[in-house]
Design a protein around this motif. Structure first.
Motif, PDB file in Angstrom:
ATOM      1  N   PRO A   3       5.748  24.152  25.101  1.00 46.81           N
ATOM      2  CA  PRO A   3       5.589  24.585  26.402  1.00 46.81           C
ATOM      3  C   PRO A   3       6.943  24.771  27.104  1.00 46.81           C
ATOM      4  O   PRO A   3       7.887  23.941  26.927  1.00 46.81           O
ATOM      5  N   GLU A   4       6.985  25.776  27.796  1.00 48.59           N
ATOM      6  CA  GLU A   4       8.162  26.327  28.633  1.00 48.59           C
ATOM      7  C   GLU A   4       9.476  26.501  27.727  1.00 48.59           C
ATOM      8  O   GLU A   4      10.513  26.643  28.077  1.00 48.59           O
TER       9      GLU A   4
ATOM     10  N   ALA B 152       1.588  22.183  19.914  1.00 51.59           N
ATOM     11  CA  ALA B 152       2.138  23.538  20.587  1.00 51.59           C
ATOM     12  C   ALA B 152       1.282  24.642  20.086  1.00 51.59           C
ATOM     13  O   ALA B 152       0.362  24.704  19.614  1.00 51.59           O
TER      14      ALA B 152
ATOM     15  N   ARG C 181      -3.228  27.730  19.316  1.00 50.01           N
ATOM     16  CA  ARG C 181      -2.799  26.510  20.156  1.00 50.01           C
ATOM     17  C   ARG C 181      -3.404  25.237  19.446  1.00 50.01           C
ATOM     18  O   ARG C 181      -4.450  25.155  19.281  1.00 50.01           O
TER      19      ARG C 181
ATOM     20  N   THR D 262      -3.669  21.324  19.563  1.00 47.14           N
ATOM     21  CA  THR D 262      -3.752  20.056  20.483  1.00 47.14           C
ATOM     22  C   THR D 262      -3.992  18.758  19.626  1.00 47.14           C
ATOM     23  O   THR D 262      -4.867  18.951  18.985  1.00 47.14           O
TER      24      THR D 262
ATOM     25  N   SER E 104       1.223  35.408  29.996  1.00 39.72           N
ATOM     26  CA  SER E 104       0.557  33.878  29.897  1.00 39.72           C
ATOM     27  C   SER E 104      -0.251  33.519  28.735  1.00 39.72           C
ATOM     28  O   SER E 104      -1.526  34.182  28.813  1.00 39.72           O
TER      29      SER E 104
END
Lengths: 113, 112
Positions: A39-40, A88, A109, A111, B39
């Motif tokens: 993330p980010e 990730a 994705r 998790t 996004s």
């Protein structure tokens, strides 16, 4: 010409389980790359493969992670005994045999609960 | 450590304005590429500039490369709301000379 395909798009695993991520490159592309995005963050290179060969795995964690690109079928990124820190987005990219543009899949994705 | 570092980290502009993003890198490169990521989606290749090129255009995009300063810039002219995304520069390094090394990206928000 279909783009790079990845499946599953979302994968949920409990700690200690195995995660298998699949990537089918674009038609005619013999080079596959795996990247991880936290993330980010930007994408971090993990491994580069050609059919039946690992060319560069300098970005792969030393343990629990492995990748293959068999003669037939998709490339597989395998994570054994997943931990929460493995959560990730994992992106696959493919390219024809030349240095240049890479074509990215939509990502998986992962998790880890 | 990061090979590429984008600047600014975030940029907010109005539709019609120009957006400029910068990228600095550390080692010698064969080429530098810019990618866009909407996004939650995969990356889309925007433009590639080779180490012997100084400027390249593609539609509303203009990329410059200054190898003496180890820096590149991406200019988006006449921005649109649809340009809202994260933009990454990537350089080619690695043992086999093909792995892309990405920066952390610039998040661009274009409001109408």
């Amino acid at each position: 010409n279909a783009g790079v395909m990845q499946n599953p798009r979302h994968l949920v695993r409990r700690r200690g389980q195995e995660a298998r991520l699949r990537c089918s490159p674009m038609k005619g592309h013999s080079h596959v790359y795996w990247y991880r995005q936290l993330p980010e963050e930007g994408l971090k290179f993990m491994v580069y493969l050609q059919k039946e060969n690992i060319i560069d795995e300098s970005g792969m964690p030393k343990e629990r992670f492995s990748a293959e690109f068999p003669k037939e079928g998709p490339s597989i990124l395998r994570i054994q005994q997943v931990v929460r820190g493995d959560s990730a987005a994992y992106f696959c990219a493919s390219s024809p045999p030349a240095v240049g543009e890479q074509f990215f899949g939509p990502g998986t994705r992962l998790t880890v609960l | 450590s990061q090979q590429g570092e984008e600047d600014p980290q975030a940029l907010s502009i109005q539709e019609g304005e120009n957006a400029t993003m910068n990228c600095s890198y550390k080692t010698s490169i064969n080429n530098l590429q810019w990618y866009r990521q909407n996004s939650g989606r995969g990356l889309v290749h925007l433009i590639l500039i080779r180490s012997n090129e100084r400027e390249k255009h593609s539609g509303r995009l203009r990329v410059t490369l200054d190898t003496s300063k180890k820096s590149s810039s991406l200019l988006i002219t006449a921005s649109r709301a649809a340009d809202t995304a994260s933009y990454f520069c990537a350089t080619v390094v690695g043992q086999a000379g093909t792995a892309l090394i990405f920066g952390k990206g610039t998040t661009l928000s274009v409001s109408s």
